[in-house]
Design a protein around this motif. Structure first.
Motif, PDB file in Angstrom:
ATOM      1  N   ASP A   1      24.657   5.366  10.353  1.00  0.00           N
ATOM      2  CA  ASP A   1      25.553   5.701   9.832  1.00  0.00           C
ATOM      3  C   ASP A   1      26.296   5.071   8.247  1.00  0.00           C
ATOM      4  N   ALA A   2      26.850   4.872   8.060  1.00  0.00           N
ATOM      5  CA  ALA A   2      28.029   4.619   6.922  1.00  0.00           C
ATOM      6  C   ALA A   2      27.446   2.882   7.213  1.00  0.00           C
ATOM      7  N   ASP A   3      27.887   1.977   8.355  1.00  0.00           N
ATOM      8  CA  ASP A   3      27.556   0.655   8.236  1.00  0.00           C
ATOM      9  C   ASP A   3      26.891   0.497   8.559  1.00  0.00           C
TER      10      ASP A   3
ATOM     11  N   LEU B   1      33.604   1.295   9.069  1.00  0.00           N
ATOM     12  CA  LEU B   1      34.265   2.896   7.955  1.00  0.00           C
ATOM     13  C   LEU B   1      34.329   4.511   8.559  1.00  0.00           C
ATOM     14  N   PRO B   2      34.951   5.121   7.970  1.00  0.00           N
ATOM     15  CA  PRO B   2      36.013   6.457   9.177  1.00  0.00           C
ATOM     16  C   PRO B   2      34.907   7.230   8.555  1.00  0.00           C
ATOM     17  N   THR B   3      34.655   8.058   9.321  1.00  0.00           N
ATOM     18  CA  THR B   3      33.732   9.047   9.657  1.00  0.00           C
ATOM     19  C   THR B   3      33.582  10.192   8.521  1.00  0.00           C
ATOM     20  N   GLY B   4      35.152  10.487   8.585  1.00  0.00           N
ATOM     21  CA  GLY B   4      35.143  11.802   7.339  1.00  0.00           C
ATOM     22  C   GLY B   4      34.831  12.809   7.760  1.00  0.00           C
TER      23      GLY B   4
ATOM     24  N   GLU C   1      42.557   5.034   6.521  1.00  0.00           N
ATOM     25  CA  GLU C   1      41.004   5.420   6.464  1.00  0.00           C
ATOM     26  C   GLU C   1      40.659   4.103   5.089  1.00  0.00           C
ATOM     27  N   LEU C   2      41.518   4.878   3.890  1.00  0.00           N
ATOM     28  CA  LEU C   2      41.254   4.673   2.565  1.00  0.00           C
ATOM     29  C   LEU C   2      40.922   3.071   2.287  1.00  0.00           C
TER      30      LEU C   2
ATOM     31  N   ALA D   1      35.042  12.161   0.768  1.00  0.00           N
ATOM     32  CA  ALA D   1      34.925  12.537   2.024  1.00  0.00           C
ATOM     33  C   ALA D   1      36.781  12.420   2.662  1.00  0.00           C
ATOM     34  N   ILE D   2      37.258  11.668   2.704  1.00  0.00           N
ATOM     35  CA  ILE D   2      38.100  11.116   3.315  1.00  0.00           C
ATOM     36  C   ILE D   2      40.187  11.275   2.224  1.00  0.00           C
TER      37      ILE D   2
END
Length: 527
Positions: free
Chosen positions: A290-292, A403-406, A227-228, A342-343
Motif C-alpha cells: 500500500d502507499a505506506d 496515508l489516506p486511501t483516496g 487527510e491532506l 486522489a484526496i
C-alpha cells in the motif's frame, strides 16, 4: 479542448491527441535544457567556491521560491489564461539562462550572481509547476487522463536521464556557456509549441474567483483537510532527510569520488534512469504494497544508498547506487503525489497540489541548507551518515501516521437546492450566516454530535470560516447548526463544491432528525 474520442487503451494512448503529443515533446526538450543548466550551475559553484554551504545554497535558491510562491502560482493557474501565462514564464526563464550564458562566457559570473539567478529561475519553476499540471485535462479525453499524468512523469525522468549526462559532457567539452546556450535553445521549442496550441477562450462565469478570494479558499481547505495534513506531514519528514544526498552530491562526486563534471552528469543520469525503471515497476509494487509500504520502501532504499556513499565506493558502484537512489526517489515522489491528487476535489486540486509543492520544496530547501551547514562542521561523509540514520528513524516513526486511501467519491453531488431569495443579492455581499435546524432525541444527541463533527470538516473545507452547533434554551430537542461564509458568491460556490462523499456525511447526520420533513435551512446576510 480535446475532442471526444473512443475509449483508449495503453500507456501511450494520450499521445494520439496531437496537442498533447506536441506539448509533451516540447516539455521533454525543455526539461532536458533545464537539467543541463542545473548541472552547469551545480558544478560551476564548486569552481567558484569550495564551501559546502555555497554548494548547498544553489539547491536552496532553486527550491525556496517554489516553497514561497507555489500557492500563489496555483491560484494564478486557476484565474489567468494558462497558455499566455506559460509563455510569459518560459520567456522569463530564457532570460535567466541567457544572462548566465553571457556572464559565464565573459568570466564575470560570481557565486552571488549564480545564486541570485538560480533564485529567479526557481521563481519561474514555481509559477510554471501548477499550471502545467492544470492544463492536462484540457488536452486529453477523460479516459486518458491517468495515462497522460503517467506520461508527464515519464517525460520528466527521460529528461532527468538525458539532461544531466548531456549537460555534463557539454560542460566538460565546451564549458558552462555552451550548456546554458542549449537551455536557451530548448525554450524556443517550448514557446513555439505553446504559440501553436490554439487554446479555446474560457467562458465567463458570474462565480469566477478573484485572486484573494481564491487564495483564501485554498488556505481554508488546506487548514480543514485532515487527510491532506497527513500527506503533507509524511512528505515533509521524507524530503527533509532525503535532501542530504541531493544537497551534497556535487561534493560527493568531486571530493569523495574524485570525479569530473562529466562523471557528475553520469551520476545524475543514473538517477534519471533509475527513476524510469521505478516508474515501470510501480504497477507491480502497488499490487504488493500500500502507499505506506511504498514510502517506507523508498526511505530504506534512499538511506541505504546514502550509507553506501559514505564508504567512497568505486565509480562504477557509485553509478549503480545512484540508479537505486532514482528508483527509491520516484517511488516516494509518485506515491505521495498520487495520494495528494486522489484526496483533492477538482475545484481546489491546483491549490492543494500547490500546497503540497510548497511543503516538498520547503523541506528540500531547509534540508539542503541545514545539511550544508552540518557538512561545513563535520564533513560530507559524516553528514551523509547522519542523514541516512535520520531517514530510517523518521520512516519507522511516521509509518504509523497512515496515508489516506483516496477512495472517496469527490465528484460534485449538486444535491443542495438553490437558496430562496426575496430579491436578487449582490455577489459581494457578506458575510453570510447559514443555519440548519434539527430536532434530535436526547438518546441520539451524542451520536448526532459525533456525525456533525465529521460534517464540520466538509463545511470548513468547502468555504465556511466558522462553524458550530447550539441548542435551544426552551426546547431540548431543537439543535441548530450554523456556519459563516465570507460572501454570497462564495456560498453559491459552496453549493457546487459539495461532493458525493460529503453528501454521505450529511445523510449520516440527517438520519437522526425526527422533525416533519427535512431540516430547515435559513440564510442571513450582514447589514
Amino acid at each position: 479542448m480535446a475532442e471526444p474520442a473512443q475509449r483508449s487503451s495503453g500507456s501511450f494512448a494520450p499521445l494520439r491527441q496531437p496537442v498533447f503529443a506536441v506539448l509533451w515533446a516540447a516539455t521533454v526538450l525543455g526539461n532536458i535544457g533545464s537539467f543541463m543548466r542545473d548541472v552547469a550551475s551545480s558544478w560551476l559553484v564548486t569552481d567558484l567556491s569550495a564551501s559546502p554551504t555555497a554548494v548547498a545554497l544553489i539547491q536552496t535558491a532553486a527550491t525556496l521560491p517554489i516553497f514561497l510562491l507555489a500557492i500563489p502560482a496555483g491560484v494564478l493557474s486557476d484565474i489567468l489564461d494558462r497558455r499566455r501565462f506559460l509563455i510569459f514564464v518560459q520567456l522569463m526563464l530564457a532570460g535567466v539562462s541567457s544572462t548566465l550564458l553571457v556572464l559565464s562566457h565573459t568570466g564575470t559570473l560570481t557565486v552571488e550572481y549564480l545564486i541570485a539567478l538560480t533564485f529567479v529561475g526557481g521563481i519561474g519553476a514555481a509559477l510554471m509547476g501548477p499550471t502545467w499540471q492544470s492544463i492536462v485535462p484540457e488536452l486529453v479525453p477523460r479516459e486518458d487522463l491517468k495515462g497522460a499524468v503517467a506520461l508527464n512523469s515519464l517525460g520528466i525522468n527521460i529528461a532527468r536521464a538525458i539532461g544531466p549526462a548531456a549537460g555534463g559532457l557539454i560542460l566538460a567539452s565546451f564549458g558552462a556557456a555552451a550548456a546554458y546556450g542549449m537551455d536557451v535553445l530548448s525554450y524556443v521549442f517550448v514557446v513555439a509549441a505553446l504559440l501553436w496550441w490554439k487554446r479555446p477562450a474560457a467562458a465567463d462565469s458570474a462565480l469566477s474567483e478573484n485572486f484573494l478570494g481564491a487564495f483564501r479558499a485554498g488556505l481554508r481547505y488546506t487548514r480543514a483537510s485532515r487527510e491532506l495534513h497527513r500527506v503533507l506531514l509524511r512528505a515533509a519528514v521524507f524530503f527533509l532527510f532525503a535532501s542530504a544526498v541531493w544537497a551534497l552530491l556535487p561534493l560527493v562526486a568531486r571530493q569523495m569520488l574524485g570525479g569530473s563534471a562529466g562523471f557528475y552528469g553520469v551520476l545524475l543520469g543514473a538517477v534519471g534512469a533509475g527513476a524510469i525503471a521505478g516508474a515501470l515497476v510501480m504497477p507491480q509494487l502497488r499490487r504488493r504494497l500500500d502507499a505506506d509500504g511504498l514510502v517506507l520502501l523508498a526511505s530504506l532504499i534512499s538511506a541505504a544508498v546514502m550509507g553506501a556513499l559514505v564508504l567512497a565506493p568505486p565509480k562504477w558502484l557509485a553509478v549503480v547506487l545512484l540508479f537505486l537512489l532514482g528508483l527509491g526517489w520516484i517511488i516516494a515522489l509518485t506515491t505521495l503525489n498520487g495520494v495528494a491528487q486522489a484526496i483533492l476535489p477538482n475545484w481546489v486540486r491546483g491549490r492543494g497540489l500547490a500546497v503540497y509543492l510548497t511543503v516538498f520544496n520547503g523541506a528540500m530547501a531547509a534540508g539542503s541548507l541545514g545539511w550544508g551547514l552540518v557538512a561545513q562542521e563535520i564533513g560530507v561523509p559524516y553528514t551523509l551518515l547522519a542523514g541516512a540514520i535520520g531517514l530510517v528513524v523518521v520512516a519507522l516513526l511516521f509509518h504509523r501516521a497512515r496515508l489516506p486511501t483516496g477512495e472517496s467519491d469527490l465528484q460534485a453531488s449538486n444535491h443542495w437546492p438553490e437558496p430562496l431569495v426575496a430579491e436578487p443579492i449582490a455577489h459581494d455581499r457578506g458575510p453570510v450566516m447559514v443555519q440548519v435546524e434539527y430536532r434530535i432525541r436526547q438518546e441520539d444527541r451524542a451520536a448526532f454530535l459525533a456525525a456533525m463533527k465529521r460534517l464540520s470538516q466538509e463545511r470548513l473545507r468547502d468555504g465556511a470560516y466558522a462553524w458550530g452547533v447550539v441548542e435551544h434554551t426552551g426546547d431540548a430537542l431543537r439543535l441548530m447548526e450554523w456556519f459563516f461564509v465570507e460572501s454570497w458568491a462564495e456560498h453559491l460556490r459552496q453549493h457546487h463544491r459539495v461532493s458525493h462523499a460529503d453528501a454521505d456525511l450529511q445523510s449520516e447526520a440527517v438520519r437522526f432528525h425526527i422533525g416533519p420533513g427535512k431540516p430547515e435551512v435559513h440564510h442571513f446576510l450582514a447589514l
